[in-house]
Design an enzyme around this catalytic site. Sequence first.
Site, PDB file in Angstrom:
ATOM      1  N   ASP A 109       0.837  -1.204   0.000  1.00 21.18           N
ATOM      2  CA  ASP A 109       0.000   0.000   0.000  1.00 21.18           C
ATOM      3  C   ASP A 109       0.866   1.245   0.000  1.00 21.18           C
ATOM      4  OD1 ASP A 109       0.941  -0.400   2.571  1.00 21.18           O
ATOM      5  OD2 ASP A 109      -1.005  -0.473   3.520  1.00 21.18           O
ATOM      6  N   ASN A 115      -7.609  -1.693  14.143  1.00 17.99           N
ATOM      7  CA  ASN A 115      -9.027  -1.779  13.773  1.00 17.99           C
ATOM      8  C   ASN A 115      -9.285  -2.968  12.840  1.00 17.99           C
ATOM      9  OD1 ASN A 115      -8.117  -1.014  11.268  1.00 17.99           O
ATOM     10  ND2 ASN A 115      -8.970   1.046  11.312  1.00 17.99           N
ATOM     11  N   HIS A 174      -7.533  -3.624  10.035  1.00 14.89           N
ATOM     12  CA  HIS A 174      -7.201  -3.444   8.624  1.00 14.89           C
ATOM     13  C   HIS A 174      -5.981  -4.266   8.218  1.00 14.89           C
ATOM     14  CE1 HIS A 174      -4.687   0.474   9.432  1.00 14.89           C
ATOM     15  NE2 HIS A 174      -3.862  -0.529   9.271  1.00 14.89           N
ATOM     16  N   GLU A 177      -9.589  -0.820   5.042  1.00 14.49           N
ATOM     17  CA  GLU A 177     -10.210  -0.378   6.276  1.00 14.49           C
ATOM     18  C   GLU A 177     -11.538  -1.114   6.514  1.00 14.49           C
ATOM     19  OE1 GLU A 177      -8.411   1.334   8.251  1.00 14.49           O
ATOM     20  OE2 GLU A 177      -8.382   3.460   7.749  1.00 14.49           O
TER      21      GLU A 177
HETATM   22  C1  GLP Z   1      -0.414   0.488   8.636  1.00 16.52           C
HETATM   23  C2  GLP Z   1      -0.234  -0.246   7.293  1.00 16.52           C
HETATM   24  C3  GLP Z   1      -0.412  -1.734   7.443  1.00 16.52           C
HETATM   25  C4  GLP Z   1       0.190  -2.202   8.748  1.00 16.52           C
HETATM   26  C5  GLP Z   1      -0.628  -1.637   9.875  1.00 16.52           C
HETATM   27  C6  GLP Z   1      -0.074  -1.956  11.253  1.00 16.52           C
HETATM   28  O1  GLP Z   1      -1.269   1.571   8.570  1.00 16.52           O
HETATM   29  N1  GLP Z   1      -1.047   0.225   6.227  1.00 16.52           N
HETATM   30  O2  GLP Z   1       0.144  -2.395   6.311  1.00 16.52           O
HETATM   31  O3  GLP Z   1       0.161  -3.607   8.826  1.00 16.52           O
HETATM   32  O4  GLP Z   1      -0.897  -0.271   9.720  1.00 16.52           O
HETATM   33  O5  GLP Z   1       1.039  -1.173  11.567  1.00 16.52           O
HETATM   34  P1  GLP Z   1       2.024  -1.540  12.736  1.00 16.52           P
HETATM   35  O6  GLP Z   1       2.822  -2.712  12.291  1.00 16.52           O
HETATM   36  O7  GLP Z   1       2.898  -0.305  12.893  1.00 16.52           O
HETATM   37  O8  GLP Z   1       1.208  -1.833  13.937  1.00 16.52           O
END
Ligand code: GLP
Length: 244
Positions: A67, A136, A138, A143
Amino acid sequence: MRVVVLDGARAASEAVANFVARLLEVTPDLVLALPAGRTPIALYGALMDCHRSGRADFGQATVFGLDEFLGLRASDPRSFRAFLGRHLLDHVNVSRQRIHGLNGAAGDWKKEVAAYERQIARAGGLDLAIVGIGRNGHVGFNEPAEKLPPRTHRVRLRPDTRRANAATFGGQWRDVPTHALSMGMGTIMNARGVILLAFGRHKASIVRRALTGPVTTVVPASLLRLHPNVVVVLDRAAARSLLQ
Ligand code: GLP
């Protein structure tokens, strides 16, 4: 779905890195989808160690970013593409031509997402998608919603997601882009294998919902339970609500 619980994030990251290194041995032209976020940083460190010690050769591998924030160029240090470069891709021998990322600054995002799907198809599809999970639920930037577009698409980010990403934007959540481009859940589910990583007690409750609650687009990670080849790799803290 298999769930593997290891003592800590480091042990779990090393186990996944060793698995990826072995996969690269048997499938040198592996096609990987990789996430940004804090979670995979230790995995990327372990993969760099594997590479340095001659156990992971990325010479024929292909990488797709999961992404990207809308509006950011790859050269912007806040972009996910730059993140992947800093934490992994600049330090291993992946050929530049085989690194693909969504261009958040593309003039026409519709063309960009369609082209990304074509690039994935031309690469022969994803062999392995490594994904994290947002608090959440995702995955990538898919989302929670009543309906999800299955393929790579533009997403409006929720305020909680923008807050979770504020650190990259000087701590100001209002400076986090309002939209992103993300592989769709269908794109991810088409990967031949998926590894979902979650570490830390702040992920325990969403891990429980995703793994034991209803399969629903309201918790996008729960959809992964419909995939025939998913491994969920947790540390004890993220697994604590499952083990109770
Ligand atoms: C981000 C990314 C995701 C990631 C998630 C968790 O916003 N878009 O690909 O897996 O949130 O992030 P973290 O690993 O910092 O908890």
